[in-house]
Structures are given as structure tokens and as C-alpha cells.
Motif scaffolding. Structure first.
Motif, mmCIF file in Angstrom:
data_model
loop_
_atom_site.group_PDB
_atom_site.id
_atom_site.type_symbol
_atom_site.label_atom_id
_atom_site.label_comp_id
_atom_site.label_asym_id
_atom_site.label_seq_id
_atom_site.Cartn_x
_atom_site.Cartn_y
_atom_site.Cartn_z
ATOM 1 N N TYR A 193 0.869 -1.143 -0.081
ATOM 2 C CA TYR A 193 0.004 0.017 -0.091
ATOM 3 C C TYR A 193 0.894 1.215 0.074
ATOM 4 O O TYR A 193 0.445 2.077 -0.875
ATOM 5 N N VAL A 194 1.618 1.445 0.868
ATOM 6 C CA VAL A 194 2.619 2.497 1.102
ATOM 7 C C VAL A 194 3.418 2.888 -0.317
ATOM 8 O O VAL A 194 4.033 3.800 -0.857
ATOM 9 N N ALA A 195 4.014 1.579 -0.761
ATOM 10 C CA ALA A 195 4.711 1.768 -2.208
ATOM 11 C C ALA A 195 4.067 2.400 -3.294
ATOM 12 O O ALA A 195 4.639 2.735 -4.082
ATOM 13 N N GLY A 196 2.744 2.405 -3.275
ATOM 14 C CA GLY A 196 1.909 3.396 -4.114
ATOM 15 C C GLY A 196 1.613 4.608 -3.658
ATOM 16 O O GLY A 196 0.460 5.343 -4.429
ATOM 17 N N GLN A 197 1.951 4.847 -2.590
ATOM 18 C CA GLN A 197 1.649 6.541 -2.183
ATOM 19 C C GLN A 197 2.762 7.300 -2.320
ATOM 20 O O GLN A 197 4.069 6.994 -2.162
ATOM 21 N N LYS A 198 2.478 8.660 -2.442
ATOM 22 C CA LYS A 198 3.625 9.503 -2.605
ATOM 23 C C LYS A 198 4.280 9.973 -1.235
ATOM 24 O O LYS A 198 3.619 9.712 -0.451
ATOM 25 N N LEU A 199 5.523 10.034 -1.251
ATOM 26 C CA LEU A 199 6.131 10.253 -0.113
ATOM 27 C C LEU A 199 5.928 11.557 0.320
ATOM 28 O O LEU A 199 5.520 12.605 -0.479
ATOM 29 N N ASP A 200 5.690 12.002 1.678
ATOM 30 C CA ASP A 200 5.558 13.347 2.187
ATOM 31 C C ASP A 200 6.502 14.379 2.035
ATOM 32 O O ASP A 200 6.347 15.528 2.290
ATOM 33 N N PHE A 201 7.900 13.800 2.227
ATOM 34 C CA PHE A 201 8.801 14.882 1.964
ATOM 35 C C PHE A 201 10.272 14.116 1.397
ATOM 36 O O PHE A 201 9.981 12.817 1.366
ATOM 37 N N ASP A 202 11.051 14.831 0.715
ATOM 38 C CA ASP A 202 12.433 14.134 0.354
ATOM 39 C C ASP A 202 12.989 13.452 1.658
ATOM 40 O O ASP A 202 13.256 14.188 2.569
ATOM 41 N N PRO A 203 13.442 12.233 1.359
ATOM 42 C CA PRO A 203 14.169 11.565 2.193
ATOM 43 C C PRO A 203 15.403 12.312 2.712
ATOM 44 O O PRO A 203 16.039 12.819 2.027
ATOM 45 N N GLY A 204 15.552 12.314 4.031
ATOM 46 C CA GLY A 204 16.910 13.001 4.727
ATOM 47 C C GLY A 204 16.577 14.457 4.951
ATOM 48 O O GLY A 204 17.360 15.153 5.614
ATOM 49 N N THR A 205 15.480 14.994 4.620
ATOM 50 C CA THR A 205 15.291 16.553 4.799
ATOM 51 C C THR A 205 14.320 16.801 5.890
ATOM 52 O O THR A 205 14.484 18.069 6.385
ATOM 53 N N LYS A 206 13.983 15.846 6.606
ATOM 54 C CA LYS A 206 13.122 16.277 7.771
ATOM 55 C C LYS A 206 12.919 15.077 8.495
ATOM 56 O O LYS A 206 12.947 13.981 8.486
ATOM 57 N N TYR A 207 12.776 15.227 9.958
ATOM 58 C CA TYR A 207 12.386 14.320 11.099
ATOM 59 C C TYR A 207 11.106 14.034 11.029
ATOM 60 O O TYR A 207 10.142 14.903 11.425
ATOM 61 N N ALA A 208 10.425 13.067 10.885
ATOM 62 C CA ALA A 208 9.042 12.749 11.131
ATOM 63 C C ALA A 208 8.878 11.291 11.793
ATOM 64 O O ALA A 208 9.355 10.413 10.917
ATOM 65 N N TYR A 209 8.549 11.262 13.047
ATOM 66 C CA TYR A 209 8.416 9.905 13.843
ATOM 67 C C TYR A 209 7.646 8.853 12.572
ATOM 68 O O TYR A 209 6.501 9.223 12.149
ATOM 69 N N SER A 210 8.166 7.652 12.429
ATOM 70 C CA SER A 210 7.491 6.834 11.486
ATOM 71 C C SER A 210 7.390 5.307 11.897
ATOM 72 O O SER A 210 8.661 4.723 12.083
#
Length: 423
Positions: A193-210
Motif C-alpha cells: 500500500y505505502v509503495a503506491g503512495q507519494k512520499l510526504d517529503f524528500d528523504p533525509g530533509t526532515k524528521y518525522a516519527y514513522s
């Protein structure tokens, strides 16, 4: 699955994580009235550490918590192990098992680091080079997946922000509908499911607990080791430390010695397609898909035994590996200097001593947990069978309460209970 703020060394630290999932609209609140507690306290009383008993009881009674547990170490010795209960249906022992929620992340991170130590992984490797990240038919994978390394996954820099797109580990019904698969879901369904969703930000540019990032890490452990996630943790990490009680928890059934969980909410089951309403702690979320981000059950002595491993190199993890846990991320360092390392929050200490305080909290319906390691040789784990989202009383207060308890100790005892609980 953790809280937003906690006081470490009486200093409030904003971690950037939001309150745990599982409190969304759709849950009906059902809270019993608080009443004067009749305490059943187990484990050996240590008069010099009575301040810890007092703080635990005051905290639990103020929130109507019926079951709690505490373990405290000092200079590597287990000096206190206690169980607390106010319900006639409970008799919490020092070895009773609790869901530990996001405290599980330190075990997952350690497994990845162990595989790196053994030459089987590189933290700079993109996850998509290890796992099959294929979206559902008709959907396209975001090209930025190529930038999501294991470093970024473990430090919550992977590109997923649950404040923006929601937490997929708590979106069972949505995933079921999108993929056309029945509940109970598997981790592979969540990843697809997640593989088909757009990322919320460019990897490495923001901390967001996941939480989802740690789900991926669990699958990396399985792919590289050839063992199940649970088996790898138990064989390579827990057995050498003589930690024998820990296990992966179940959604409804309980392990021998596991406590009951106090559900203040009800919600629709995610364990099948019936849509029936269930107590929130028993079926409104799937422990199966929480495994690597929040699926372990443990006792407080188990957790401080685990915390002790990070004090010095051992046959499990060498000095190079231990240093990786406290590595500062490329972004996400708070104004007070705290940040998320690998499976631990970290705050360097520069006044009153040198070193670092490290900690994690865990939270899901029916559970709240905290594990703290201090710069000056103390650690403690406190586990509760209730998460009180409705009262307005912050569970982050337990952190300050236990620091207060430690500060009230006039003379630390010389006893060591580790041989009693680990053989």
C-alpha cells in the motif's frame, strides 16, 4: 506510538513525534471513575528507594491505572523490581509481561546494527535494494524511494509523515479496501500500500516519527538473516543476555504471565471483516503488523537488563556498533540538542556531568511504557496497563516523577536483583 514531550533530567524535550495512533475518531470513550486505591505491591521493598514506590502509586492513582511495574538499576545493578495493582483481578508481579509498544524500536535497531557488525548489511544501502517495494497494480512507486537508506529509516528521516498522510500501520481498513485484501493484514500488505503512495517529503530533509519505517526494518532483518524477525531478535540479542521472557505479543490472546489491558475505548475490529465493535486494546489494531515497531511484550526487569547492554561493549555489540546508536542525524536536532539516534531518543548532557540521557516511550490502546538510561549510571523502566488519553493528565509526567524519585534517594543500596530474575 509514543508521546510528544518528556522531561529528561527535569528538562522538557520536544522530540517531534506526535501522540500515538489509536485515538482517532471512531473510538468511543469508556472510563471508570477513579477511586481510592487498595494496593497490592509485589517484589522486594527497598526502604532507601521508597520514593520510587510513592511516585508510581501517586501517578497510577491519579489516573485510575490498575496495573503498573517498575525496575530500577544503579551502576549496573538491579536495585528495585516491583509490581503494583489496585484491581482484585490483577496481581502484577515484577516479571509480569506488558506490551511495550514503541520501546520495541530499540530491539529492531539493534538487530540491524548487529547485522552490520556481522558484515551482512550496510546502513547506507537503500531499503529498495534489499526488499521488493512493488506497489499495487495501477499505482506507481515514488522515485525518491531510491534515497531511503537504512540510516534514514532508523532515524525517522525516510519521507513518511503521519501528520500529513496518516500512519499506515493504523490504516487497516483503508489498506484492505485499496488492495482488495481481507483483514487481518500482513506487513506485506502495508508495504504494498505505502509503495503506491507519494512520499510526504524528500528523504533525509526532515524528521518525522514513522512506525512504518520500522516495519520495513523488520522485513530487512528477515530478508538478510533468513530467520523470522522474532527468532533473530531472540537468538542473536536476547539469549546472550539471558532475557527469556520476552516475546511477540498477540492481538487478543495473552501469553502466560501477561497482564490484562484496560481499554477505555471501543472501536471496529481489524482482525477480520465483520466490523464488530471490540475493546480498543483487543482487536482495534493488529499486533501482527506492529511487530518490529511495537509488537514486543516484556517485563520491566527485562527492559533494564536490555538497557544495560548499551553501557559497554560485549559479545553482542562491540564499541563501534554501540557508537552508531547515538549518531547525530543530518537533520532533526532540537534546540535543546536532543535528537533521534537509532531506536533511542538522545540528549547530550553538558551541565552537571558529561555523557547523554537516552530514552524511549511506547503507547497504544491499553498500554503506556517508558525506558530511560541516564548519563550518571541510572536506568528505569515503567510499564502501565492503561493509556489515559481522555483525562487531560499527561503520561509524560511519569518521566518527571521518576527523576524526582531518583533525586530523593539519599543513599543507593548495594543489592543486585539481577541474579534473582536472570539465570
Amino acid at each position: 506510538m509514543e508521546l510528544t514531550r518528556r522531561n529528561l533530567g527535569k528538562l522538557a524535550v520536544v522530540t517531534g513525534a506526535t501522540a500515538a495512533a489509536g485515538t482517532a475518531a471512531g473510538y468511543a470513550v469508556s472510563r471508570p471513575a477513579d477511586a481510592a486505591a487498595t494496593w497490592k505491591t509485589t517484589g522486594t521493598a527497598v526502604p532507601a528507594l521508597a520514593s520510587f514506590d510513592n511516585q508510581m502509586k501517586a501517578f497510577m492513582q491519579a489516573r485510575g491505572v490498575t496495573g503498573g511495574q517498575l525496575a530500577v538499576t544503579y551502576k549496573g545493578r538491579l536495585v528495585l523490581a516491583r509490581g503494583y495493582s489496585t484491581s482484585t483481578a490483577l496481581a502484577v508481579q515484577p516479571t509480569s509481561l506488558f506490551r511495550i509498544a514503541s520501546l520495541s524500536k530499540s530491539f529492531t535497531a539493534a538487530a540491524i546494527v548487529k547485522l552490520v557488525q556481522d558484515g551482512k548489511l550496510d546502513l547506507a544501502t537503500p531499503v529498495a535494494n534489499i526488499l521488493d517495494i512493488t506497489p499495487a497494480s495501477g499505482l506507481t512507486r515514488d522515485p525518491r524511494w531510491s534515497k531511503i537508506t537504512l540510516w534514514k529509516v532508523l532515524q525517522h528521516l525516510g519521507g513518511w509523515d503521519r501528520d500529513v498522510s496518516g500512519d499506515p500501520n493504523w490504516k487497516d481498513a483503508t489498506i484492505s479496501r485499496t488492495l482488495g485484501v481481507p483483514m487481518e493484514l500482513r506487513s506485506a500488505d502495508v508495504i504494498k500500500y505505502v509503495a503506491g503512495q507519494k512520499l510526504d517529503f524528500d528523504p533525509g530533509t526532515k524528521y518525522a516519527y514513522s512506525n512504518f519505517g520500522y516495519t520495513l526494518a523488520g522485513r530487512v532483518i528477515e530478508k538478510v538473516s533468513g530467520l523470522s524477525y522474532e527468532d533473530y531478535i531472540q537468538q542473536k540479542l536476547l539469549t546472550p543476555l539471558k532475557i527469556k521472557r520476552m516475546s511477540q505479543g498477540w492481538s487478543i490472546a495473552k501469553h502466560t504471565g501477561e497482564t490484562s489491558y484496560d481499554s477505555q475505548y471501543s472501536g471496529p475490529t481489524v482482525l477480520d471483516m465483520s466490523g464488530k465493535t471490540v475493546p480498543a486494546a483487543y482487536g482495534s489494531f493488529s499486533m501482527r503488523i506492529q511487530d518490529a515497531n511495537g509488537g514486543w511484550i516484556a517485563s520491566a526487569p527485562d527492559l533494564v537488563r536490555w538497557a544495560k547492554m548499551f553501557d559497554a561493549p560485549s559479545s553482542v555489540l562491540n564499541s563501534t556498533s554501540l557508537s552508531r546508536f547515538w549518531s547525530k542525524p543530518s537533520t532533526g536536532v532540537n534546540s535543546g540538542g536532543s535528537y533521534y539516534g537509532l531506536g533511542w531518543h538522545v540528549r547530550p548532557v553538558t551541565t552537571g556531568g558529561t555523557g547523554r540521557n537516552t530514552w524511549h516511550t511506547g503507547s497504544m490502546p491499553g498500554t503506556f511504557t517508558i525506558l530511560v538510561r541516564t548519563y550518571n549510571g541510572m536506568s528505569w523502566a515503567a510499564l502501565f496497563n492503561r493509556r489515559d488519553d481522555a483525562s487531560g493528565k499527561s503520561y509524560g509526567d511519569i518521566d518527571a516523577a521518576l527523576w524526582t524519585a531518583a533525586g530523593a534517594v539519599k543513599s543507593w543500596p548495594t543489592n543486585d536483583l539481577f541474579p534473582q530474575y536472570f539465570s
